[in-house]
Design a protein around this motif. Sequence first.
Motif, PDB file in Angstrom:
ATOM      1  N   VAL A 131       0.986  -1.087   0.135  1.00 16.28           N
ATOM      2  CA  VAL A 131      -0.122  -0.125  -0.354  1.00 16.28           C
ATOM      3  C   VAL A 131       1.128   1.343  -0.042  1.00 16.28           C
ATOM      4  CG1 VAL A 131      -1.603   0.717   1.357  1.00 16.28           C
ATOM      5  CG2 VAL A 131      -1.874  -1.291   0.918  1.00 16.28           C
ATOM      6  N   VAL A 132       1.121   2.205  -1.349  1.00 10.25           N
ATOM      7  CA  VAL A 132       1.557   2.918  -1.089  1.00 10.25           C
ATOM      8  C   VAL A 132       1.008   4.839  -0.635  1.00 10.25           C
ATOM      9  CG1 VAL A 132       3.169   2.525  -2.554  1.00 10.25           C
ATOM     10  CG2 VAL A 132       1.292   3.563  -3.815  1.00 10.25           C
ATOM     11  N   GLN A 133      -0.554   4.795  -0.346  1.00  7.82           N
ATOM     12  CA  GLN A 133      -1.119   5.621  -0.064  1.00  7.82           C
ATOM     13  C   GLN A 133      -3.289   5.558   0.479  1.00  7.82           C
ATOM     14  OE1 GLN A 133      -2.044   8.869  -3.251  1.00  7.82           O
ATOM     15  NE2 GLN A 133      -1.230  10.699  -1.504  1.00  7.82           N
ATOM     16  N   VAL A 134      -3.041   5.820   0.901  1.00  2.00           N
ATOM     17  CA  VAL A 134      -3.844   5.962   2.053  1.00  2.00           C
ATOM     18  C   VAL A 134      -5.075   7.493   1.554  1.00  2.00           C
ATOM     19  CG1 VAL A 134      -5.457   4.730   3.742  1.00  2.00           C
ATOM     20  CG2 VAL A 134      -3.784   3.727   2.706  1.00  2.00           C
ATOM     21  N   LYS A 135      -6.103   7.783   1.017  1.00  2.00           N
ATOM     22  CA  LYS A 135      -6.597   9.235   1.029  1.00  2.00           C
ATOM     23  C   LYS A 135      -8.638   8.932   1.863  1.00  2.00           C
ATOM     24  CE  LYS A 135      -5.422  11.003  -3.569  1.00  2.00           C
ATOM     25  NZ  LYS A 135      -4.966  11.736  -3.933  1.00  2.00           N
ATOM     26  N   SER A 136      -8.584  10.160   1.367  1.00  5.20           N
ATOM     27  CA  SER A 136     -10.400  10.148   0.663  1.00  5.20           C
ATOM     28  C   SER A 136     -10.268  11.405   0.211  1.00  5.20           C
ATOM     29  CB  SER A 136     -10.835  10.952   2.471  1.00  5.20           C
ATOM     30  OG  SER A 136     -12.117  11.843   1.886  1.00  5.20           O
ATOM     31  N   LYS A 137     -10.915  10.693  -1.032  1.00  4.38           N
ATOM     32  CA  LYS A 137     -11.132  11.615  -2.308  1.00  4.38           C
ATOM     33  C   LYS A 137     -12.216  11.434  -3.039  1.00  4.38           C
ATOM     34  CE  LYS A 137      -8.611  12.164  -6.611  1.00  4.38           C
ATOM     35  NZ  LYS A 137      -7.805  11.389  -7.495  1.00  4.38           N
ATOM     36  N   TYR A 138     -12.678  13.080  -3.197  1.00  2.11           N
ATOM     37  CA  TYR A 138     -14.273  12.898  -3.506  1.00  2.11           C
ATOM     38  C   TYR A 138     -15.384  12.293  -2.552  1.00  2.11           C
ATOM     39  CZ  TYR A 138     -11.777  15.067  -7.886  1.00  2.11           C
ATOM     40  OH  TYR A 138     -11.516  15.386  -8.712  1.00  2.11           O
ATOM     41  N   GLY A 139     -14.785  12.478  -1.872  1.00  2.00           N
ATOM     42  CA  GLY A 139     -16.117  11.690  -0.327  1.00  2.00           C
ATOM     43  C   GLY A 139     -15.696   9.900  -0.266  1.00  2.00           C
ATOM     44  N   SER A 140     -14.883   9.339  -1.198  1.00  2.00           N
ATOM     45  CA  SER A 140     -15.056   8.145  -0.467  1.00  2.00           C
ATOM     46  C   SER A 140     -13.225   7.782  -0.106  1.00  2.00           C
ATOM     47  CB  SER A 140     -14.855   7.558  -2.019  1.00  2.00           C
ATOM     48  OG  SER A 140     -14.616   7.356  -3.361  1.00  2.00           O
ATOM     49  N   LEU A 141     -12.775   6.321   0.265  1.00  2.00           N
ATOM     50  CA  LEU A 141     -11.776   6.136   0.447  1.00  2.00           C
ATOM     51  C   LEU A 141     -11.253   5.774  -0.542  1.00  2.00           C
ATOM     52  CD1 LEU A 141      -9.909   4.749   2.649  1.00  2.00           C
ATOM     53  CD2 LEU A 141     -10.775   3.075   2.466  1.00  2.00           C
ATOM     54  N   ARG A 142      -9.976   5.967  -0.732  1.00  6.50           N
ATOM     55  CA  ARG A 142      -9.020   5.680  -1.873  1.00  6.50           C
ATOM     56  C   ARG A 142      -7.407   4.692  -1.231  1.00  6.50           C
ATOM     57  NH1 ARG A 142     -10.453   7.929  -6.282  1.00  6.50           N
ATOM     58  NH2 ARG A 142     -12.368   8.997  -6.147  1.00  6.50           N
ATOM     59  N   ILE A 143      -7.411   3.502  -1.395  1.00  2.00           N
ATOM     60  CA  ILE A 143      -5.984   2.909  -1.603  1.00  2.00           C
ATOM     61  C   ILE A 143      -5.712   2.598  -2.749  1.00  2.00           C
ATOM     62  CG2 ILE A 143      -5.526   0.610  -0.439  1.00  2.00           C
ATOM     63  CD1 ILE A 143      -8.186   0.184   0.812  1.00  2.00           C
ATOM     64  N   TYR A 144      -4.308   3.209  -3.368  1.00  2.00           N
ATOM     65  CA  TYR A 144      -3.290   2.991  -3.750  1.00  2.00           C
ATOM     66  C   TYR A 144      -2.082   1.835  -3.391  1.00  2.00           C
ATOM     67  CZ  TYR A 144      -5.132   7.540  -5.507  1.00  2.00           C
ATOM     68  OH  TYR A 144      -6.623   8.137  -5.388  1.00  2.00           O
ATOM     69  N   PHE A 145      -1.965   0.795  -4.359  1.00  2.66           N
ATOM     70  CA  PHE A 145      -0.646  -0.144  -3.558  1.00  2.66           C
ATOM     71  C   PHE A 145      -0.406  -0.475  -5.110  1.00  2.66           C
ATOM     72  CE2 PHE A 145      -5.553  -1.675  -4.253  1.00  2.66           C
ATOM     73  CZ  PHE A 145      -5.062  -3.375  -5.067  1.00  2.66           C
ATOM     74  N   GLN A 146       0.820  -1.435  -5.039  1.00  5.64           N
ATOM     75  CA  GLN A 146       1.056  -2.263  -6.246  1.00  5.64           C
ATOM     76  C   GLN A 146       0.957  -3.795  -5.646  1.00  5.64           C
ATOM     77  OE1 GLN A 146       4.923  -0.437  -6.070  1.00  5.64           O
ATOM     78  NE2 GLN A 146       4.638   1.481  -7.487  1.00  5.64           N
ATOM     79  N   GLY A 147       1.215  -4.733  -6.539  1.00  6.70           N
ATOM     80  CA  GLY A 147       1.561  -5.954  -6.597  1.00  6.70           C
ATOM     81  C   GLY A 147      -0.073  -6.236  -6.484  1.00  6.70           C
TER      82      GLY A 147
END
Length: 158
Positions: free
Chosen positions: A87-103
């Motif tokens: 997991v390279v980033q976790v944030k709230s974007k446009y009111g929803s949970l965003r989990i950015y990951f590799q693999g």
Amino acid sequence: MDASLPNSGSPVGPGFVVYEREPGKPGYDLALATRSVGPGWHELLRMFFDYADAAIRGHDWDGAQRCLRCGVEASLSRDRRCQPIVVVQVKSKYGSLRIYFQGGNEYAFGFSSGLEAVSSMLCEACGARGRIRDRRDGRSWFLTLCDECQKKPRPLEW
């Protein structure tokens, strides 16, 4: 350490940084991820991290990103089932949970998309049923809140 993941504090792209949990282990852990969003979404994050752990169970990774079970390097794995999820980033974007990951694989992306959809209906502050709302304070970003939490003053950061 994977050459595509820089050391702690190194920029990966515009606006975000990869953190190291321990030297040589890049990415967010659950503790860091929960500091990035409100407490109402912490259970969704726990679900994703549990999924990430289960996805590679039975595959043992050494420090060189090579599976000791399959003998395949993560960067060379064709079916991607054997690749660890970082997991390279976790944030709230446009009111929803965003989990950015590799693999991971297509199931990991599907699971992450499902959590994103669920988060848009859960209050980020308390976890109750909510809806996406405009902050209405001139900052022009959105939060998912229930009616009760919408009435309360809230911190700018969790």
